[in-house]
Enzyme design. Structure first.
Site, mmCIF file in Angstrom:
data_model
loop_
_atom_site.group_PDB
_atom_site.id
_atom_site.type_symbol
_atom_site.label_atom_id
_atom_site.label_comp_id
_atom_site.label_asym_id
_atom_site.label_seq_id
_atom_site.Cartn_x
_atom_site.Cartn_y
_atom_site.Cartn_z
ATOM 1 N N GLY A 28 0.720 -1.134 -0.008
ATOM 2 C CA GLY A 28 -0.051 -0.060 -0.068
ATOM 3 C C GLY A 28 0.745 1.375 0.089
ATOM 4 O O GLY A 28 2.048 1.265 -0.398
ATOM 5 N N HIS A 31 2.783 4.805 -5.023
ATOM 6 C CA HIS A 31 3.405 5.596 -5.682
ATOM 7 C C HIS A 31 3.365 5.328 -7.210
ATOM 8 O O HIS A 31 2.949 4.288 -7.577
ATOM 9 C CB HIS A 31 4.463 6.129 -5.074
ATOM 10 C CG HIS A 31 5.691 5.011 -4.681
ATOM 11 N ND1 HIS A 31 6.076 4.277 -5.862
ATOM 12 C CD2 HIS A 31 6.073 4.369 -3.621
ATOM 13 C CE1 HIS A 31 7.035 3.019 -5.401
ATOM 14 N NE2 HIS A 31 6.918 3.335 -4.004
ATOM 15 N N HIS A 34 4.771 1.682 -7.949
ATOM 16 C CA HIS A 34 3.537 0.859 -8.163
ATOM 17 C C HIS A 34 2.906 0.904 -9.261
ATOM 18 O O HIS A 34 2.604 -0.163 -9.801
ATOM 19 C CB HIS A 34 2.735 0.935 -6.601
ATOM 20 C CG HIS A 34 3.542 0.820 -5.306
ATOM 21 N ND1 HIS A 34 3.470 1.781 -4.393
ATOM 22 C CD2 HIS A 34 4.013 -0.453 -4.813
ATOM 23 C CE1 HIS A 34 4.470 1.387 -3.390
ATOM 24 N NE2 HIS A 34 4.368 0.077 -3.483
#
Ligand code: PAF
Length: 277
Positions: A28, A31, A34
């Protein structure tokens, strides 16, 4: 986009999902790094899944598990915009129910660099990634080159346990000034953020030296260290120039090498790397 919290619901969704199925595993606080994985997964697969789970077993006792940044709502918006179909977002007990007592230890490759500095880190990574690959059963799974050793550990795990996914590694995404994107950059104050640029600058220096025919690894490590230590807020954990497959340290860079480093900037431990040539 469906958000699924339980293993049993995910299994039902996975069985119905058009193939190929891609998985972007994350902790999680997403940014652009990802998101580059999610975009590539969208281009490669009929169904794209992502997981969001801050995995406690890969944090050491004095590490930042309790303060690790979280933003579930923002993450779901980003994943939806990237065209992700399925999000696996389990609670802790779903992944590690009471009595959980099985762990995956990848061998030698997991003992060096990050493995030497963070005992049990890769045991936690390999255990959770093994679980994710057996729950989600992806055809393709996506990781960032920024965690270079993690990609080697996961390739070993995937091959050794016949998990059957294609491991796709995507380039590190950097801010315009060179800082590699990381969820942990959120901890940096302005001064630390400037000091953190010494990581990418030292990697640039390594490349310049290599390109101008300096292939003596020890001299390059020393010059990288000088550059980083010229910044008082930093302290070097390791600087490595190693064989790209075995991670054995090199004296002379006479084969493809991974230049990698871990540096503390204030209280924040950052990693970065580049490949030579
Ligand atoms: O790279 C990460 O974010 C984590 O190590 C991973 C692969 C999601 C496992 O928790």
């Amino acid at each position: 986009m469906r958000v699924i919290e339980t293993v049993s619901d995910f299994r039902v969704a996975e069985r119905k999902a058009p193939r190929p199925l891609g998985l972007v595993p994350t902790m999680g606080y997403l940014h652009e790094g990802h998101m580059s994985l999610a975009h590539r997964a969208r281009a490669d697969n009929a169904t794209v899944s992502a997981s969001i789970f801050v995995n406690p077993t890969q944090f050491g006792p004095n590490e930042d598990l309790s303060t690790y940044p979280r933003d579930m709502e923002g993450d779901l918006t980003k994943l939806e915009e990237a065209g992700v179909d399925l999000v696996f977002a389990p609670q802790l007990q779903e992944v590690y129910p009471p009595g959980f007592d099985t762990h995956v230890d990848v061998g030698e490759i997991a003992t060096k660099l990050e493995g030497a500095s963070r005992p049990d880190h890769f045991r936690g990574v390999a255990t959770v990634v093994c679980k994710l690959l057996t729950i989600v059963r992806p055809d393709n799974v996506y990781f960032g080159q920024k965690d270079a050793q993690q990609t080697l550990v996961i390739k070993r795990l995937n091959a050794d346990l016949n998990l059957g996914a294609e491991v796709v590694v995507m380039p590190t995404i950097r801010d315009s000034d060179g800082l590699a994107l990381s969820s942990r950059n959120a901890y940096l104050d302005d001064g630390d953020r400037k000091a953190a640029l010494t990581l990418s600058r030292s990697l640039d220096l390594a490349r310049q030296l290599y390109d101008s025919e300096n292939h003596d690894a020890e001299k390059i490590r020393a010059q990288m260290r000088n550059l980083i230590e010229s910044e008082p807020r930093t302290s070097v954990d390791y600087i490595s120039i190693a064989d790209i497959e075995t991670l054995d340290e090199l004296d002379i860079i006479d084969r493809p090498a991974l230049v990698s480093l871990a540096v503390r900037v204030g209280d924040v431990r950052l990693i970065d790397n580049t490949l030579l040539p």
